[in-house]
Design a protein around this motif. Structure first.
Motif, PDB file in Angstrom:
ATOM      1  N   LEU A   1       0.835  -1.199   0.000  1.00 47.50           N
ATOM      2  CA  LEU A   1       0.000   0.000   0.000  1.00 47.50           C
ATOM      3  C   LEU A   1       0.869   1.248   0.000  1.00 47.50           C
ATOM      4  O   LEU A   1       1.878   1.318   0.707  1.00 47.50           O
ATOM      5  CB  LEU A   1      -0.909   0.029   1.230  1.00 47.50           C
ATOM      6  CG  LEU A   1      -1.943  -1.094   1.372  1.00 47.50           C
ATOM      7  CD1 LEU A   1      -2.742  -0.899   2.644  1.00 47.50           C
ATOM      8  CD2 LEU A   1      -2.871  -1.132   0.173  1.00 47.50           C
ATOM      9  N   CYS A   2       0.447   2.241  -0.777  1.00 47.70           N
ATOM     10  CA  CYS A   2       1.152   3.518  -0.739  1.00 47.70           C
ATOM     11  C   CYS A   2       0.693   4.284   0.506  1.00 47.70           C
ATOM     12  O   CYS A   2      -0.278   3.907   1.174  1.00 47.70           O
ATOM     13  CB  CYS A   2       0.899   4.317  -2.006  1.00 47.70           C
ATOM     14  SG  CYS A   2      -0.818   4.838  -2.239  1.00 47.70           S
ATOM     15  N   ASP A   3       1.386   5.375   0.815  1.00 51.50           N
ATOM     16  CA  ASP A   3       1.142   6.090   2.072  1.00 51.50           C
ATOM     17  C   ASP A   3      -0.285   6.603   2.195  1.00 51.50           C
ATOM     18  O   ASP A   3      -0.923   6.440   3.237  1.00 51.50           O
ATOM     19  CB  ASP A   3       2.124   7.268   2.197  1.00 51.50           C
ATOM     20  CG  ASP A   3       3.554   6.799   2.388  1.00 51.50           C
ATOM     21  OD1 ASP A   3       3.777   5.883   3.193  1.00 51.50           O
ATOM     22  OD2 ASP A   3       4.458   7.335   1.722  1.00 51.50           O
ATOM     23  N   SER A   4      -0.813   7.240   1.143  1.00 51.89           N
ATOM     24  CA  SER A   4      -2.154   7.820   1.272  1.00 51.89           C
ATOM     25  C   SER A   4      -3.211   6.734   1.439  1.00 51.89           C
ATOM     26  O   SER A   4      -4.231   6.948   2.105  1.00 51.89           O
ATOM     27  CB  SER A   4      -2.480   8.715   0.071  1.00 51.89           C
ATOM     28  OG  SER A   4      -2.733   7.963  -1.084  1.00 51.89           O
ATOM     29  N   ASP A   5      -2.972   5.552   0.867  1.00 48.23           N
ATOM     30  CA  ASP A   5      -3.921   4.448   1.045  1.00 48.23           C
ATOM     31  C   ASP A   5      -3.876   3.918   2.475  1.00 48.23           C
ATOM     32  O   ASP A   5      -4.905   3.477   3.023  1.00 48.23           O
ATOM     33  CB  ASP A   5      -3.618   3.318   0.059  1.00 48.23           C
ATOM     34  CG  ASP A   5      -4.038   3.656  -1.363  1.00 48.23           C
ATOM     35  OD1 ASP A   5      -4.635   4.731  -1.562  1.00 48.23           O
ATOM     36  OD2 ASP A   5      -3.753   2.856  -2.274  1.00 48.23           O
ATOM     37  N   LYS A   6      -2.705   3.946   3.087  1.00 50.99           N
ATOM     38  CA  LYS A   6      -2.610   3.516   4.486  1.00 50.99           C
ATOM     39  C   LYS A   6      -3.411   4.456   5.381  1.00 50.99           C
ATOM     40  O   LYS A   6      -4.146   4.010   6.276  1.00 50.99           O
ATOM     41  CB  LYS A   6      -1.148   3.463   4.918  1.00 50.99           C
ATOM     42  CG  LYS A   6      -0.352   2.346   4.256  1.00 50.99           C
ATOM     43  CD  LYS A   6       1.109   2.354   4.690  1.00 50.99           C
ATOM     44  CE  LYS A   6       1.888   1.238   4.000  1.00 50.99           C
ATOM     45  NZ  LYS A   6       3.315   1.213   4.382  1.00 50.99           N
ATOM     46  N   TYR A   7      -3.277   5.756   5.137  1.00 49.30           N
ATOM     47  CA  TYR A   7      -4.078   6.703   5.915  1.00 49.30           C
ATOM     48  C   TYR A   7      -5.568   6.502   5.645  1.00 49.30           C
ATOM     49  O   TYR A   7      -6.398   6.617   6.550  1.00 49.30           O
ATOM     50  CB  TYR A   7      -3.673   8.139   5.573  1.00 49.30           C
ATOM     51  CG  TYR A   7      -2.379   8.578   6.224  1.00 49.30           C
ATOM     52  CD1 TYR A   7      -2.278   8.705   7.612  1.00 49.30           C
ATOM     53  CD2 TYR A   7      -1.256   8.867   5.458  1.00 49.30           C
ATOM     54  CE1 TYR A   7      -1.091   9.105   8.219  1.00 49.30           C
ATOM     55  CE2 TYR A   7      -0.067   9.272   6.047  1.00 49.30           C
ATOM     56  CZ  TYR A   7       0.021   9.384   7.424  1.00 49.30           C
ATOM     57  OH  TYR A   7       1.193   9.774   8.016  1.00 49.30           O
ATOM     58  N   SER A   8      -5.910   6.180   4.385  1.00 52.37           N
ATOM     59  CA  SER A   8      -7.317   5.925   4.055  1.00 52.37           C
ATOM     60  C   SER A   8      -7.874   4.774   4.875  1.00 52.37           C
ATOM     61  O   SER A   8      -9.010   4.826   5.367  1.00 52.37           O
ATOM     62  CB  SER A   8      -7.463   5.617   2.556  1.00 52.37           C
ATOM     63  OG  SER A   8      -7.136   6.723   1.761  1.00 52.37           O
ATOM     64  N   LEU A   9      -7.085   3.704   5.023  1.00 57.51           N
ATOM     65  CA  LEU A   9      -7.538   2.555   5.802  1.00 57.51           C
ATOM     66  C   LEU A   9      -7.731   2.918   7.268  1.00 57.51           C
ATOM     67  O   LEU A   9      -8.689   2.480   7.911  1.00 57.51           O
ATOM     68  CB  LEU A   9      -6.527   1.409   5.678  1.00 57.51           C
ATOM     69  CG  LEU A   9      -6.632   0.541   4.423  1.00 57.51           C
ATOM     70  CD1 LEU A   9      -5.568  -0.542   4.445  1.00 57.51           C
ATOM     71  CD2 LEU A   9      -8.012  -0.097   4.314  1.00 57.51           C
ATOM     72  N   VAL A  10      -6.811   3.722   7.798  1.00 55.28           N
ATOM     73  CA  VAL A  10      -6.940   4.156   9.191  1.00 55.28           C
ATOM     74  C   VAL A  10      -8.229   4.948   9.378  1.00 55.28           C
ATOM     75  O   VAL A  10      -9.005   4.716  10.316  1.00 55.28           O
ATOM     76  CB  VAL A  10      -5.724   5.011   9.604  1.00 55.28           C
ATOM     77  CG1 VAL A  10      -5.997   5.714  10.936  1.00 55.28           C
ATOM     78  CG2 VAL A  10      -4.489   4.152   9.725  1.00 55.28           C
ATOM     79  N   LEU A  11      -8.466   5.886   8.473  1.00 52.12           N
ATOM     80  CA  LEU A  11      -9.649   6.731   8.581  1.00 52.12           C
ATOM     81  C   LEU A  11     -10.924   5.922   8.399  1.00 52.12           C
ATOM     82  O   LEU A  11     -11.951   6.189   9.043  1.00 52.12           O
ATOM     83  CB  LEU A  11      -9.567   7.854   7.546  1.00 52.12           C
ATOM     84  CG  LEU A  11      -8.375   8.800   7.744  1.00 52.12           C
ATOM     85  CD1 LEU A  11      -8.168   9.655   6.510  1.00 52.12           C
ATOM     86  CD2 LEU A  11      -8.581   9.675   8.970  1.00 52.12           C
ATOM     87  N   ALA A  12     -10.882   4.929   7.513  1.00 46.36           N
ATOM     88  CA  ALA A  12     -12.041   4.053   7.338  1.00 46.36           C
ATOM     89  C   ALA A  12     -12.271   3.217   8.590  1.00 46.36           C
ATOM     90  O   ALA A  12     -13.414   2.981   8.994  1.00 46.36           O
ATOM     91  CB  ALA A  12     -11.838   3.149   6.126  1.00 46.36           C
ATOM     92  N   ALA A  13     -11.162   2.777   9.207  1.00 45.86           N
ATOM     93  CA  ALA A  13     -11.275   1.976  10.434  1.00 45.86           C
ATOM     94  C   ALA A  13     -11.945   2.778  11.545  1.00 45.86           C
ATOM     95  O   ALA A  13     -12.649   2.218  12.395  1.00 45.86           O
ATOM     96  CB  ALA A  13      -9.897   1.501  10.880  1.00 45.86           C
ATOM     97  N   ALA A  14     -11.737   4.095  11.533  1.00 47.62           N
ATOM     98  CA  ALA A  14     -12.326   4.940  12.569  1.00 47.62           C
ATOM     99  C   ALA A  14     -13.852   4.939  12.509  1.00 47.62           C
ATOM    100  O   ALA A  14     -14.520   5.240  13.500  1.00 47.62           O
ATOM    101  CB  ALA A  14     -11.808   6.371  12.429  1.00 47.62           C
ATOM    102  N   THR A  15     -14.411   4.605  11.356  1.00 47.76           N
ATOM    103  CA  THR A  15     -15.874   4.593  11.205  1.00 47.76           C
ATOM    104  C   THR A  15     -16.467   3.237  11.575  1.00 47.76           C
ATOM    105  O   THR A  15     -17.689   3.087  11.588  1.00 47.76           O
ATOM    106  CB  THR A  15     -16.257   4.934   9.753  1.00 47.76           C
ATOM    107  OG1 THR A  15     -15.795   3.895   8.876  1.00 47.76           O
ATOM    108  CG2 THR A  15     -15.644   6.263   9.325  1.00 47.76           C
ATOM    109  N   MET A  16     -15.613   2.237  11.857  1.00 47.69           N
ATOM    110  CA  MET A  16     -16.106   0.890  12.179  1.00 47.69           C
ATOM    111  C   MET A  16     -16.352   0.747  13.680  1.00 47.69           C
ATOM    112  O   MET A  16     -15.666   1.367  14.499  1.00 47.69           O
ATOM    113  CB  MET A  16     -15.066  -0.172  11.787  1.00 47.69           C
ATOM    114  CG  MET A  16     -14.727  -0.242  10.326  1.00 47.69           C
ATOM    115  SD  MET A  16     -13.461  -1.546  10.063  1.00 47.69           S
ATOM    116  CE  MET A  16     -13.148  -1.325   8.317  1.00 47.69           C
ATOM    117  N   PRO A  17     -17.269  -0.113  14.062  1.00 46.34           N
ATOM    118  CA  PRO A  17     -17.383  -0.493  15.481  1.00 46.34           C
ATOM    119  C   PRO A  17     -16.101  -1.192  15.928  1.00 46.34           C
ATOM    120  O   PRO A  17     -15.414  -1.826  15.122  1.00 46.34           O
ATOM    121  CB  PRO A  17     -18.573  -1.459  15.489  1.00 46.34           C
ATOM    122  CG  PRO A  17     -19.324  -1.163  14.224  1.00 46.34           C
ATOM    123  CD  PRO A  17     -18.297  -0.733  13.233  1.00 46.34           C
ATOM    124  N   ALA A  18     -15.775  -1.096  17.203  1.00 47.36           N
ATOM    125  CA  ALA A  18     -14.510  -1.635  17.723  1.00 47.36           C
ATOM    126  C   ALA A  18     -14.373  -3.127  17.437  1.00 47.36           C
ATOM    127  O   ALA A  18     -13.289  -3.600  17.080  1.00 47.36           O
ATOM    128  CB  ALA A  18     -14.416  -1.375  19.220  1.00 47.36           C
TER     129      ALA A  18
END
Length: 728
Positions: free
Chosen positions: A393-410
């Motif tokens: 994964l490139c850097d911006s995609d890694k941040y995208s995954l983090v931000l998407a994870a923030a919208t998920m239930p724990a």
């Protein structure tokens, strides 16, 4: 002055400079500076005009000057630089583009500078080092992040960089700098983005200087920045000081390998559009018809080539393996394995987070201490650590995954983390093995991911139209003289040429083969590939030359003779083509395709009797095919055997006629004097392509010579055309 008028001035004046009309261009520049009251450039205009007058006086006096070319190039570069400064200043008033709105905002912060921001950022890092109280606070680094983003913006829109600016940036990005790697990488990207906006020798010097061959992540950003900048300004003369610095850069150990990799990765990124379209238009729609469970997975965006392959239901896996979709999946898996970007379609919709509203965050190297990561990573740092380990994964995609994870239930986030752990461990082992096999693989992966990062920005950013279209066309770095000069490693040039050829970048492949030809012995396979690339690029005469070269080298292989004969036909040399088909016929006497092609070449060469023999042969070899019968019918028309030609066309039409069959049947009917039947066939031909109302007229004009030779009066052509139109 309106933005469009400014653009017209810039384009017109730059064109005059490049065409050698420097005196006229300087007059336009002075007029612009006076009308816009931007008179700070006048001393530079005076200097250029004075030096240019001296040069012209020396030319008129016949004085020999070996350094004249370099001096003239310097005058051109300086003149284009003044045009940039004038247009930038004129645009600053009201141009709504993000670049200018950011620059206008920053002018309100009078005391702020690149040097002051770097000092403030360093001070904030020192404060964080001694602040043990907030170590568990996810937001503890936000002030440092804001300062770094402000530094990015300031570097991006500052033009031209002052000596103090350049010194502050060089100190910040130097290999011995105490600045974090992610901060150094971001600053290099800011230098590059500003360079793509306006040419700046200091910026280019900073990028060249940042490439040291000691740190793969920093070197990749610097080298890609240099390549993008030189590509952007490839038609601009290279100043002597920059040329000298480039020469020193090329002396760095590994530069040739890294440049070859950079050239490939830019073209690979350009190919992402094709890959994405294949995913969206072929692979995903087909798979969604197969299995509802898989459909839900696809709609969630949770897939890649490997997971798709692993998700196949055993009941239909075997059926898919040999199908078009199976081949597409294998192709995508192979593309991913060699570094191709198949993730674009997945991550395109994940760039709408507020995080990406800050321009610098598109280029920010991933680091797990960033507040956006720390605020989500409630799993003891596991999420950030895993993403940092994922080389796919490139850097911006890694941040995208983090931000998407923030919208998920724990709970769901923890389940996703478990799945990622396995992938990350496999990826880590793969990368470790690659690093052991070759240290260049680390640099190759760094270049690959950074170019992917750039591609995301230039293709997805909602204001991308305001930026230089880096991937608007195939960015062939091999054709940038300042970069490719001195690139003489035969093995590497061959690798680039093979990559271009394999990915069907025909024009670029042909240029790479030409480059390779100048540094190695002749080779039949290369001549074949070179010829094929030229033919696919539309240069048929060039292809013929290369095929003829291959024929001399390989003694005339079947493949070479086929391509050579076909190219000769396309280029209007049917006699020569027929001779090569005759050679092929001796090699492969039972090949009906050779007989067919030889027959058509003989027709074009004006030898219908000889052609007839070839069509009879093809008909004998393939009795159920209409192709030989079509050729035979036409040769019978050309040899005035109209009754037999009619028999042939009647048979063809009964079995399934094409538009051309109706046209030729109409010709035959006219030759036999049956005008009513001819008009009926012509009508069928004319309306087989409803979008071209002049289709019949064009065809009759094209066949005029053959019709006259058949004894048909062609003076009534338009009457025939009109009769067809009114036949309904």
């Amino acid at each position: 002055m309106k933005p469009n008028d400014i653009k017209i001035f810039k384009n017109r004046t730059a064109r005059k400079i490049r065409e050698g009309r420097l005196r006229e261009a300087l007059a336009d520049i002075r007029a612009m500076s006076d009308s816009a009251m931007i008179r700070e450039v006048n001393p530079d205009i005076d200097r250029i005009e004075e030096n240019y007058r001296y040069m012209l006086d020396y030319v008129a006096a016949g004085v020999e000057d070996p350094g004249r070319g370099a001096v003239y190039d310097s005058l051109v570069t300086d003149s284009l630089g003044i045009v940039d400064r004038l247009t930038r200043k004129a645009d600053m008033a009201e141009n709504p583009a993000l670049y200018y709105s950011t620059a206008r905002t920053l002018t309100t912060r009078g005391a702020e500078s690149i040097a002051s921001l770097t000092a403030d950022y360093k001070a904030e890092l020192l404060r964080l080092d001694t602040d043990f109280e907030s170590i568990a606070d996810p937001g503890r680094t936000r002030r440092a992040e804001d300062l770094l983003n402000s530094l990015f913006d300031r570097i991006w829109v500052s033009h031209p960089l002052s000596a103090a600016d350049a010194e502050a940036i060089a100190s910040f990005t130097a290999p011995g700098s105490t600045m974090p790697r992610h901060a150094r990488g971001l600053v290099i990207s800011a230098v590059t983005l500003g360079m793509l906006e306006f040419y700046d020798r200091r910026r280019l010097g900073l990028l060249i200087g940042a490439y040291t061959g000691t740190d793969a992540d920093i070197d990749a950003r610097a080298l890609v920045g240099v390549a993008a900048s030189m590509y952007r300004y490839r038609n601009r003369p290279v100043p002597r000081d920059i040329a000298n610095r480039l020469a020193s850069m090329k002396e760095t150990a590994g530069w040739q390998r890294h440049f070859a990799c950079t050239a490939i990765e830019f073209m690979r990124a350009f190919d992402t559009r094709r890959i994405t379209e294949k995913m969206q238009n072929e692979v995903i729609p087909t798979l969604m018809k197969i299995d509802p469970e898989l459909q839900a997975k696809l709609q969630s965006g949770d897939f890649d080539a490997q997971s798709l392959a692993e998700g196949m239901n055993p009941e239909w896996e075997e059926a898919i393996a040999g199908s078009d979709i199976g081949r597409s999946l294998k192709e995508l898996s192979d593309i991913q394995a060699e570094g191709g970007d198949i993730m674009m379609s997945s991550f395109r919709h994940m760039k709408q987070f507020h995080f990406f509203h800050r321009l610098g965050n598109w280029f920010l190297p991933f680091h797990d201490t960033h507040s956006a990561v720390a605020s989500v990573d409630d799993l003891e740092g596991s999420l950030g650590s895993l993403l940092r380990m994922l080389p796919v994964l490139c850097d911006s995609d890694k941040y995208s995954l983090v931000l998407a994870a923030a919208t998920m239930p724990a709970a769901q986030r923890e389940a996703a983390l478990g799945a990622m752990k396995m992938q990350a461990e496999q990826a880590r082992q793969t990368m470790t093995e690659m690093e052991k096999a070759s240290g260049d693989n680390v640099m190759r992966n760094a270049i690959n991911k950074y170019v992917q990062n750039l591609y995301r920005f230039f293709e997805i950013h909602n204001r991308r139209s305001e930026f230089f279209p880096l991937f608007g066309e195939a960015p062939d770095m091999m054709q940038v003289p300042s970069l490719a000069s001195g690139f003489d490693d035969e093995e590497l040039v061959a690798a680039v040429a093979e990559f271009y050829f394999r990915h069907k970048f025909w024009r670029e492949a042909a240029a790479a083969f030409r480059m390779l030809d100048g540094m190695s012995m002749p080779d039949a396979r290369r001549s074949q590939q070179w010829g094929y690339a030229l033919e696919c690029a539309g240069d048929v005469p060039g292809a013929i030359s290369r095929y003829e070269e291959a024929e001399l080298l390989d003694g005339g292989s079947q493949w070479t003779l086929r391509r050579l004969a076909s190219a000769l036909r396309r280029d209007g040399h049917p006699d020569r083509a027929a001779r090569y088909y005759a050679r092929l016929s001796d090699m492969l006497p039972d090949d009906p395709a050779i007989a067919l092609n030889m027959g058509y070449a003989l027709i074009e060469a004006g030898k219908p009797e000889d052609a007839k023999k070839q069509f009879h042969k093809a008909a004998y070899l393939t009795p159920d095919s209409l192709k030989p019968l079509r050729g035979l019918a036409w040769t019978r028309f050309l040899t005035h055997e109209f009754d037999r030609a009619k028999e042939s066309y009647d048979k063809i039409i009964a079995l399934g006629a094409s538009a051309e069959d109706y046209l030729n049947a109409g010709h035959t009917a006219r030759a036999l004097g049956n005008i009513r039947e001819a008009i009926n066939y012509y009508r069928l031909y004319a309306y087989s392509e409803a979008t071209d109302p002049d289709r019949l007229e064009k065809a009759l004009r094209a066949d005029d010579r053959q019709l006259r030779e058949a004894g048909i009066d062609t003076s009534s052509m338009m009457l025939i055309v009109e009769a067809v139109k009114y036949a309904d």
